[in-house]
Write a protein that holds these residues in place. Structure first.
Motif, short mmCIF file in Angstrom:
data_model
loop_
_atom_site.label_atom_id
_atom_site.label_comp_id
_atom_site.label_asym_id
_atom_site.label_seq_id
_atom_site.Cartn_x
_atom_site.Cartn_y
_atom_site.Cartn_z
N VAL A 281 0.86 -1.18 0.00
CA VAL A 281 0.00 0.00 0.00
C VAL A 281 0.90 1.23 0.00
O VAL A 281 1.84 1.32 0.80
CB VAL A 281 -0.94 0.03 1.22
N GLY A 282 0.62 2.16 -0.90
CA GLY A 282 1.40 3.39 -0.96
C GLY A 282 0.52 4.59 -1.23
O GLY A 282 -0.70 4.47 -1.36
N GLY A 283 1.13 5.75 -1.31
CA GLY A 283 0.41 6.98 -1.62
C GLY A 283 0.21 7.85 -0.41
O GLY A 283 0.68 7.57 0.70
N GLY A 284 -0.55 8.92 -0.64
CA GLY A 284 -0.72 9.93 0.41
C GLY A 284 -1.35 9.40 1.67
O GLY A 284 -1.07 9.90 2.76
N VAL A 285 -2.19 8.38 1.56
CA VAL A 285 -2.88 7.87 2.73
C VAL A 285 -1.91 7.28 3.76
O VAL A 285 -2.23 7.22 4.96
CB VAL A 285 -3.93 6.82 2.32
N VAL A 286 -0.74 6.86 3.34
CA VAL A 286 0.22 6.30 4.29
C VAL A 286 1.39 7.25 4.54
O VAL A 286 2.32 6.91 5.26
CB VAL A 286 0.74 4.93 3.83
N ALA A 289 1.36 10.08 10.15
CA ALA A 289 1.98 9.71 11.42
C ALA A 289 2.02 8.19 11.55
O ALA A 289 1.13 7.50 11.08
CB ALA A 289 1.18 10.32 12.57
N PRO A 290 3.06 7.65 12.19
CA PRO A 290 3.22 6.20 12.26
C PRO A 290 2.01 5.46 12.80
O PRO A 290 1.64 4.41 12.27
CB PRO A 290 4.44 6.03 13.17
N GLU A 291 1.38 5.99 13.85
CA GLU A 291 0.22 5.29 14.41
C GLU A 291 -0.89 5.16 13.39
O GLU A 291 -1.52 4.09 13.25
CB GLU A 291 -0.30 6.03 15.65
N PHE A 292 -1.14 6.23 12.61
CA PHE A 292 -2.22 6.20 11.63
C PHE A 292 -1.91 5.23 10.50
O PHE A 292 -2.74 4.41 10.13
CB PHE A 292 -2.47 7.61 11.07
N ARG A 293 -0.70 5.32 9.94
CA ARG A 293 -0.40 4.44 8.80
C ARG A 293 -0.35 2.98 9.22
O ARG A 293 -0.76 2.10 8.47
CB ARG A 293 0.88 4.86 8.09
N ASP A 294 0.12 2.70 10.47
CA ASP A 294 0.11 1.31 10.96
C ASP A 294 -1.33 0.81 11.15
O ASP A 294 -1.65 -0.34 10.82
CB ASP A 294 0.89 1.20 12.27
N TRP A 295 -2.19 1.69 11.69
CA TRP A 295 -3.60 1.34 11.85
C TRP A 295 -4.23 1.09 10.49
O TRP A 295 -4.98 0.11 10.31
CB TRP A 295 -4.33 2.47 12.57
N PHE A 296 -3.94 1.94 9.52
CA PHE A 296 -4.55 1.80 8.20
C PHE A 296 -4.12 0.49 7.54
O PHE A 296 -4.96 -0.26 7.02
CB PHE A 296 -4.18 2.99 7.32
N LEU A 297 -2.82 0.19 7.56
CA LEU A 297 -2.35 -1.05 6.95
C LEU A 297 -2.94 -2.27 7.65
O LEU A 297 -3.33 -3.24 7.00
CB LEU A 297 -0.82 -1.11 6.98
N ALA A 298 -3.03 -2.21 8.98
CA ALA A 298 -3.63 -3.33 9.72
C ALA A 298 -5.09 -3.52 9.36
O ALA A 298 -5.59 -4.65 9.29
CB ALA A 298 -3.48 -3.09 11.22
N ALA A 311 -2.20 -17.06 3.83
CA ALA A 311 -1.82 -16.23 4.97
C ALA A 311 -0.47 -16.63 5.55
O ALA A 311 0.26 -15.79 6.09
CB ALA A 311 -2.89 -16.32 6.05
N ALA A 312 -0.11 -17.89 5.40
CA ALA A 312 1.16 -18.36 5.95
C ALA A 312 2.36 -17.83 5.19
O ALA A 312 3.47 -17.78 5.74
CB ALA A 312 1.18 -19.90 5.95
N VAL A 313 2.16 -17.43 3.93
CA VAL A 313 3.31 -17.02 3.11
C VAL A 313 3.24 -15.58 2.64
O VAL A 313 4.23 -15.04 2.13
CB VAL A 313 3.47 -17.95 1.89
N ALA A 314 2.09 -14.92 2.78
CA ALA A 314 1.92 -13.56 2.27
C ALA A 314 2.32 -12.53 3.31
O ALA A 314 2.26 -12.77 4.52
CB ALA A 314 0.48 -13.33 1.84
N THR A 315 2.70 -11.36 2.82
CA THR A 315 3.05 -10.26 3.72
C THR A 315 2.37 -8.99 3.25
O THR A 315 2.02 -8.85 2.07
CB THR A 315 4.58 -10.05 3.76
N PHE A 316 2.15 -8.05 4.18
CA PHE A 316 1.57 -6.75 3.89
C PHE A 316 2.59 -5.69 4.30
O PHE A 316 3.15 -5.76 5.41
CB PHE A 316 0.27 -6.54 4.65
N ALA A 317 2.84 -4.71 3.43
CA ALA A 317 3.85 -3.71 3.73
C ALA A 317 3.53 -2.41 3.01
O ALA A 317 2.71 -2.37 2.07
CB ALA A 317 5.23 -4.21 3.32
N LEU A 318 4.18 -1.34 3.44
CA LEU A 318 4.04 -0.03 2.81
C LEU A 318 5.07 0.14 1.70
O LEU A 318 6.18 -0.39 1.80
CB LEU A 318 4.21 1.08 3.85
N VAL A 319 4.69 0.88 0.65
CA VAL A 319 5.66 1.23 -0.38
C VAL A 319 6.69 2.18 0.23
O VAL A 319 6.32 3.22 0.79
CB VAL A 319 4.96 1.91 -1.57
#
Length: 349
Positions: A281-286, A289-298, A311-319
């Motif tokens: 996930v990338g762009g202005g939404v992330v 502030a760290p708390e907000f972008r971590d909450w959004f990605l979660a 789920a065992a092999v995939a990952t979620f991360a910020l651009v």
């Protein structure tokens, strides 16, 4: 500074107001640490914009001390819509609004101006490619990913075995216009969101700045009529709402929860279509502030439905390095093109 005699590729990220440039050695080292911007001149038409891109290249070489004769190829990205070969849409776009841009071959024009091979991607694909290679490193060519870039619209890219999937007409990775189910996403009495492209209920109609202004904020202000944003013009309020989200404001968090849910549903489609190793996930939404972008990605992750094996092999991360991701992504694409080998002979006659 550049290493004596080491060939390079140059990445040029073209935007509505600025060009950003970077330099990548053929052995994989970026020689520019941050933004290296000059005005893009796109509102002055194609001729002025091509000259501005040439100046951006010259400026990057001067900054890094690399002689021009060591440049082997150039990567270029622009905002879409454009073909896989860099021809701007016949309808133009937000950044390329003058009639002269409609159907203009920006890649070909820059290649003629520079006398160097130019490799093209749209800006969403470029950012997706950069995120993929940074995250996976040595394993990048054996991994796959999907990236959603939330901005004025919703861009993105699909990367397989380290390469962007362009598609037959160059339209692969236009994730913003994938339709998603709206049941359970919309609030009570909330109208179905519409996109500027004419679709109803695509991802961009929810997860974009345009979606906030056009669809989300007008609804949520009816639920919070005394909110300070109600006193602002809608376009300005849409740009201010992220700041409220960072401070935990109820209206803003409800709105961004809808955006995160939309991205989760998009990634659920991707899980059943390409089954990638990573979701970015990338762009202005992330860019928050760290708390907000971590909450959004979660929250995106919470609303992405994966099978247990996935789920065992995939990952979620910020651009990462979003401001530099475009230029660096197309520099990687240019280097990939240099390293490409001829296709193998057919396996069947």
């Amino acid at each position: 500074m550049g290493s004596a005699g080491v060939p390079v590729v140059v990445g040029l990220d073209n935007g509505g107001t600025s060009n950003n440039a970077t330099v990548l050695t053929v052995d994989g080292r970026f020689l520019v640490d941050g933004l290296l911007e000059i005005p893009s001149e796109v509102r002055s038409g194609p001729d002025a914009a091509i000259e501005a891109l040439a100046r951006a290249l010259d400026g990057a070489l001067a900054q890094t001390g690399v002689p021009r004769e060591l440049v082997r190829a150039v990567g270029l990205d622009t905002p879409g819509p454009a073909s896989a070969t860099g021809v701007i849409s016949s309808r133009g776009s937000t950044n390329f609004s003058q009639p002269a841009w409609r159907g203009f071959d920006v890649r070909g024009a820059l290649q003629r101006r520079l006398g160097l091979p130019v490799i093209y991607h749209n800006d969403g694909n470029a950012a997706a490619l950069y995120a993929h290679h940074v995250y996976f490193g040595d394993e990048a060519m054996a991994r796959s990913s999907v990236a959603a870039i939330v901005g004025t619209g919703l861009g993105g890219g699909v990367v397989e075995s380290g390469k962007v999937i362009a598609g037959a007409a160059g339209m692969a990775g236009e994730l913003g216009h994938v339709h998603i189910p709206l049941n359970g996403l919309l609030g009570p009495g909330q109208p179905e969101p519409t996109c500027a492209c004419g679709f109803t209920g695509d991802v961009e109609s929810v997860a974009s700045l345009t979606g906030i202004e056009r669809n989300l904020l007008p609804y949520w202000l009816t639920r919070h009529p005394d909110h300070p944003l109600a006193a602002e013009p809608l376009a300005r309020a849409a740009k201010l709402v992220r700041g409220y989200g960072e401070r935990g404001d109820a209206l803003a968090r409800d709105l961004f929860t809808q955006q995160a849910m939309a991205l989760g549903r998009l990634f659920t489609v991707a899980a059943n279509f390409t089954d990638p190793h990573a979701y970015f996930v990338g762009g202005g939404v992330v860019e928050a502030a760290p708390e907000f972008r971590d909450w959004f990605l979660a929250t995106v992750r919470e609303h992405t439905v994966l099978r247990e094996e996935q789920a065992a092999v995939a990952t979620f991360a910020l651009v990462p390095d979003r401001d530099m991701a475009g230029a660096r992504g197309v520099a990687i694409a240019a280097l990939e093109a240099l390293r490409a080998v001829p296709e193998p002979r057919p396996l069947v006659a």
